[in-house]
Design a protein around this motif. Structure first.
Motif, PDB file in Angstrom:
ATOM      1  N   THR A   5      -5.286   2.930  -0.633  1.00  0.00           N
ATOM      2  CA  THR A   5      -6.369   3.150   0.332  1.00  0.00           C
ATOM      3  C   THR A   5      -5.858   3.311   1.757  1.00  0.00           C
ATOM      4  OG1 THR A   5      -6.692   0.768   0.610  1.00  0.00           O
ATOM      5  CG2 THR A   5      -8.030   1.877  -1.076  1.00  0.00           C
ATOM      6  N   GLU A   6      -4.611   2.938   1.968  1.00  0.00           N
ATOM      7  CA  GLU A   6      -4.024   3.033   3.299  1.00  0.00           C
ATOM      8  C   GLU A   6      -2.510   3.018   3.149  1.00  0.00           C
ATOM      9  OE1 GLU A   6      -3.773   0.195   7.280  1.00  0.00           O
ATOM     10  OE2 GLU A   6      -4.902  -0.461   5.542  1.00  0.00           O
ATOM     11  N   GLN A  13       1.216   3.507   5.674  1.00  0.00           N
ATOM     12  CA  GLN A  13       1.959   3.844   6.888  1.00  0.00           C
ATOM     13  C   GLN A  13       3.400   4.098   6.472  1.00  0.00           C
ATOM     14  OE1 GLN A  13       2.262   0.716   9.815  1.00  0.00           O
ATOM     15  NE2 GLN A  13       2.638   2.190  11.445  1.00  0.00           N
TER      16      GLN A  13
END
Length: 148
Positions: A70-71, A73
């Motif tokens: 979902t996320e 970096q």
């Protein structure tokens, strides 16, 4: 580093998986294409679950749910090249009822090439967050306790 088994190994809460960069993973200059790193990270997470004793595939087939990123970096540090042997490192940072926070690194001969931090949510077949199975949560807490 000693040779790793096909699914990798967990040591000190960190899963390590060796993977080679093939021609299909590279661009015309034989540098690994940026999107291919996501494939390698996915393999690392999948094999981490397998080695940890979590049968994600069976949960999907049984309609219990599946993980979805979902996320994420990502920081690319150095390029990988054709025929490089990379090690994908995966470790849990934290676990919540319906999600895991995960850190991953890709290295070549211990040289960092990529660092990533992500959230993987456990979703029901309709795509809504669902509590992770209790046995999985217990295993995740064991792995978190092994951190160096």
């Amino acid at each position: 580093m000693a040779s790793l088994p096909p699914s990798g190994a967990i040591d000190g809460g960190i899963h390590r998986l060796a993977q080679r960069v093939y021609f299909e993973d590279t661009d015309a200059a034989t540098i690994m294409y940026h999107a291919k790193y996501l494939h390698f990270l996915e393999r690392g997470r999948t094999e981490f679950l397998r080695v940890a004793g979590i049968d994600h595939g069976a949960a999907v087939k049984a309609g219990e749910g599946a993980y979805a990123v979902t996320e994420m970096q990502i920081k690319w540090l150095r390029p990988a090249r054709l025929d490089d042997v990379l090690v994908i490192e995966t470790r849990l940072l934290s676990v919540r009822a319906a999600a895991c926070r995960i850190e991953q690194r890709i290295t070549r001969a211990a040289e960092p090439l990529l660092e990533a931090t992500l959230t993987a949510a456990f979703l029901d077949p309709a795509g809504r967050p669902r509590r992770q199975p209790p046995a999985w949560m217990a295993r995740f807490h064991e792995l978190l306790a092994q951190e160096p």
